[in-house]
Design a protein around this motif. Structure first.
Motif, PDB file in Angstrom:
ATOM      1  N   LEU A 113      59.003  46.228 106.280  1.00 39.22           N
ATOM      2  CA  LEU A 113      59.158  45.079 105.360  1.00 39.22           C
ATOM      3  C   LEU A 113      60.541  45.462 104.719  1.00 39.22           C
ATOM      4  O   LEU A 113      61.422  46.249 104.783  1.00 39.22           O
ATOM      5  CB  LEU A 113      58.292  45.174 104.137  1.00 39.22           C
ATOM      6  CG  LEU A 113      56.633  45.074 104.682  1.00 39.22           C
ATOM      7  CD1 LEU A 113      55.751  45.320 103.469  1.00 39.22           C
ATOM      8  CD2 LEU A 113      56.625  43.371 105.129  1.00 39.22           C
ATOM      9  N   ARG A 114      61.037  44.378 103.831  1.00 42.13           N
ATOM     10  CA  ARG A 114      62.311  44.386 103.426  1.00 42.13           C
ATOM     11  C   ARG A 114      62.272  44.588 101.888  1.00 42.13           C
ATOM     12  O   ARG A 114      61.481  44.189 101.119  1.00 42.13           O
ATOM     13  CB  ARG A 114      63.171  43.158 103.524  1.00 42.13           C
ATOM     14  CG  ARG A 114      64.437  43.163 102.988  1.00 42.13           C
ATOM     15  CD  ARG A 114      65.521  41.825 103.144  1.00 42.13           C
ATOM     16  NE  ARG A 114      66.659  41.805 102.640  1.00 42.13           N
ATOM     17  CZ  ARG A 114      67.488  40.877 102.583  1.00 42.13           C
ATOM     18  NH1 ARG A 114      67.039  39.624 102.988  1.00 42.13           N
ATOM     19  NH2 ARG A 114      68.746  40.948 102.128  1.00 42.13           N
ATOM     20  N   LEU A 115      63.124  45.749 101.426  1.00 41.61           N
ATOM     21  CA  LEU A 115      63.367  46.071  99.878  1.00 41.61           C
ATOM     22  C   LEU A 115      64.076  44.793  99.475  1.00 41.61           C
ATOM     23  O   LEU A 115      65.260  44.531  99.714  1.00 41.61           O
ATOM     24  CB  LEU A 115      63.839  47.257  99.572  1.00 41.61           C
ATOM     25  CG  LEU A 115      63.969  47.522  98.133  1.00 41.61           C
ATOM     26  CD1 LEU A 115      62.862  47.454  97.252  1.00 41.61           C
ATOM     27  CD2 LEU A 115      64.889  48.895  98.011  1.00 41.61           C
ATOM     28  N   VAL A 116      63.384  43.703  98.679  1.00 41.74           N
ATOM     29  CA  VAL A 116      63.750  42.547  98.406  1.00 41.74           C
ATOM     30  C   VAL A 116      64.338  42.585  96.700  1.00 41.74           C
ATOM     31  O   VAL A 116      65.060  41.758  96.246  1.00 41.74           O
ATOM     32  CB  VAL A 116      62.916  41.455  98.611  1.00 41.74           C
ATOM     33  CG1 VAL A 116      63.097  40.887 100.088  1.00 41.74           C
ATOM     34  CG2 VAL A 116      61.594  41.466  98.087  1.00 41.74           C
ATOM     35  N   LYS A 117      63.927  43.507  95.977  1.00 42.72           N
ATOM     36  CA  LYS A 117      64.135  43.534  94.699  1.00 42.72           C
ATOM     37  C   LYS A 117      63.950  45.063  94.139  1.00 42.72           C
ATOM     38  O   LYS A 117      62.965  45.442  94.407  1.00 42.72           O
ATOM     39  CB  LYS A 117      63.249  42.476  93.799  1.00 42.72           C
ATOM     40  CG  LYS A 117      63.719  42.366  92.461  1.00 42.72           C
ATOM     41  CD  LYS A 117      65.094  41.800  92.195  1.00 42.72           C
ATOM     42  CE  LYS A 117      65.115  40.390  92.656  1.00 42.72           C
ATOM     43  NZ  LYS A 117      66.322  39.785  92.843  1.00 42.72           N
ATOM     44  N   ARG A 118      64.926  45.619  93.457  1.00 37.63           N
ATOM     45  CA  ARG A 118      64.895  46.745  92.831  1.00 37.63           C
ATOM     46  C   ARG A 118      65.030  46.498  91.308  1.00 37.63           C
ATOM     47  O   ARG A 118      66.188  46.267  90.991  1.00 37.63           O
ATOM     48  CB  ARG A 118      65.846  47.720  93.420  1.00 37.63           C
ATOM     49  CG  ARG A 118      65.788  49.158  92.621  1.00 37.63           C
ATOM     50  CD  ARG A 118      66.783  50.054  92.971  1.00 37.63           C
ATOM     51  NE  ARG A 118      66.826  51.727  92.506  1.00 37.63           N
ATOM     52  CZ  ARG A 118      67.411  52.458  92.682  1.00 37.63           C
ATOM     53  NH1 ARG A 118      68.754  52.264  93.512  1.00 37.63           N
ATOM     54  NH2 ARG A 118      67.359  53.520  92.089  1.00 37.63           N
ATOM     55  N   ALA A 129      65.881  41.283 110.064  1.00 37.76           N
ATOM     56  CA  ALA A 129      66.559  41.978 111.483  1.00 37.76           C
ATOM     57  C   ALA A 129      66.810  43.392 110.878  1.00 37.76           C
ATOM     58  O   ALA A 129      67.324  44.192 112.010  1.00 37.76           O
ATOM     59  CB  ALA A 129      67.973  41.172 111.497  1.00 37.76           C
ATOM     60  N   GLY A 130      66.361  44.052 109.757  1.00 36.51           N
ATOM     61  CA  GLY A 130      66.654  45.221 109.509  1.00 36.51           C
ATOM     62  C   GLY A 130      65.548  46.333 109.766  1.00 36.51           C
ATOM     63  O   GLY A 130      65.753  47.489 109.116  1.00 36.51           O
ATOM     64  N   THR A 131      64.876  45.804 110.644  1.00 31.44           N
ATOM     65  CA  THR A 131      63.665  46.537 110.939  1.00 31.44           C
ATOM     66  C   THR A 131      63.706  46.718 112.583  1.00 31.44           C
ATOM     67  O   THR A 131      64.028  45.999 113.450  1.00 31.44           O
ATOM     68  CB  THR A 131      62.446  46.363 110.550  1.00 31.44           C
ATOM     69  OG1 THR A 131      61.255  47.054 111.147  1.00 31.44           O
ATOM     70  CG2 THR A 131      62.038  44.890 110.897  1.00 31.44           C
TER      71      THR A 131
END
Length: 321
Positions: A31-36, A143-145
């Motif tokens: 999964l993408r980290l979309v909010k910190r 695309a980052g996985t």
């Protein structure tokens, strides 16, 4: 009755180790980290959002950071399973092999007529992947996985919970939230009732197992705090708030979460449901290309940014293999 709720918006759980949690959901699950960001009710606490490449409602899983917290005491009145959808038997075979290779215990089983792959995250949050048969919305490929696009998680599936007494929960779901019971099935010798949101489907169901044999759950790491259900916009959310009041259900009133507006309602048995708007969305304050790379704060917290950043624990990230 306001317009029907269309599906799950997000699921929010608790972790005792934020960096370990980040590694699992990004490196293992792809999964993408979309909010910190921070817990808006307690801004000294980190809050991470994972989703598809676009941060689409219905693909979001979020975690509040409780460093070194004891694990949840499992039982009734709590979410017992968070599911993600994949498509096709080949996808489940891929994930079984991936989890084996990464040392994550799992098993292939069937539940409610569908093949499931249950496992747990490092905090003990109970998860499962299941074949959605191509039904429901598709997540935006990330695309980052290293997970191939065809096998990536397509979004949240149903949420499973255990209740001691179905009657008050059924009342809230049907009379309060407009859901309808569509079927039942047996789970480990206990009846499980399936309630559909909107037109239903694998992304728009709540599964409630009746478990009077279990003790009352106690919160802790690995436990789910709440399940959020999708509302299109603020006008519909206001209509839901008025409806809940008219039907005699206590609720939080409308709460501004910056990326969405919410109304929270608690079932007498302990389950917490959030109604959350799709808009303005997680890209409202960050470019899509750089989602989750820096600390994002609602405007009311910006004057305290330096203090908040100084007190948040560091997030140690690892590269995708």
């Amino acid at each position: 009755m306001p317009p029907t709720l269309s599906g799950l918006h997000h699921v929010s759980a608790l972790t005792a180790d934020l960096s370990r949690n980040h590694d699992f959901y990004t490196r293992v699950l792809g999964l993408r980290l979309v909010k910190r960001t921070v817990n808006q009710d307690s801004p000294g606490m980190s809050h991470l959002f994972y989703a598809d490449a676009l941060g689409t409602p219905g693909t979001e899983t979020t975690f509040f950071d409780f460093p070194r917290a004891a694990r949840e005491h499992r039982g009734q009145g709590a979410v017992s399973l968070t599911t993600f959808r994949v498509t096709g038997e080949e996808a489940l075979t891929f994930w079984a092999g991936r989890l084996t290779g990464l040392g994550v215990p799992h098993e292939l089983t069937r539940r409610d007529g569908r093949p499931h792959l249950p496992f747990e995250d490092p905090d003990g949050t109970r998860l499962a992947l299941f074949d959605d048969g191509g039904e429901g919305p598709r997540g935006g490929p990330w695309a980052g996985t290293d997970v191939p696009a065809a096998f990536q998680l397509q979004g949240l599936g149903y949420s499973g919970s255990a209740v001691g007494d179905l009657t008050p929960t059924r009342d809230l779901l049907e009379r309060g939230l407009g859901l309808r019971e569509v079927r039942t099935y047996d789970l480990e010798g206990h009846p499980t009732h399936v309630f559909a949101l909107g037109s239903g489907g694998p992304h728009a169901e709540l599964h409630l197992s009746v478990r009077p044999d279990l003790p009352r759950a106690r919160p802790g790491a690995g436990g789910v705090h709440h399940v959020a259900l999708r509302v299109r916009d603020e006008a519909e959310l206001s209509a839901w708030a008025r409806h809940l009041t008219a039907e005699g259900f206590s609720h939080s009133g409308e709460v501004d979460r910056h990326w969405f507006r919410s109304v929270y309602v608690r079932d007498p048995g302990g389950l917490v449901f959030e109604l959350a708007t799709d808009r303005p969305g997680l890209t409202a304050d960050e470019p899509l290309e750089t989602l989750g790379q820096t600390l994002s704060l609602p405007p009311r917290f910006e004057p305290r940014r330096a203090t908040i950043e100084a007190h948040l624990p560091p997030l140690t990230t690892q590269e995708t293999p």
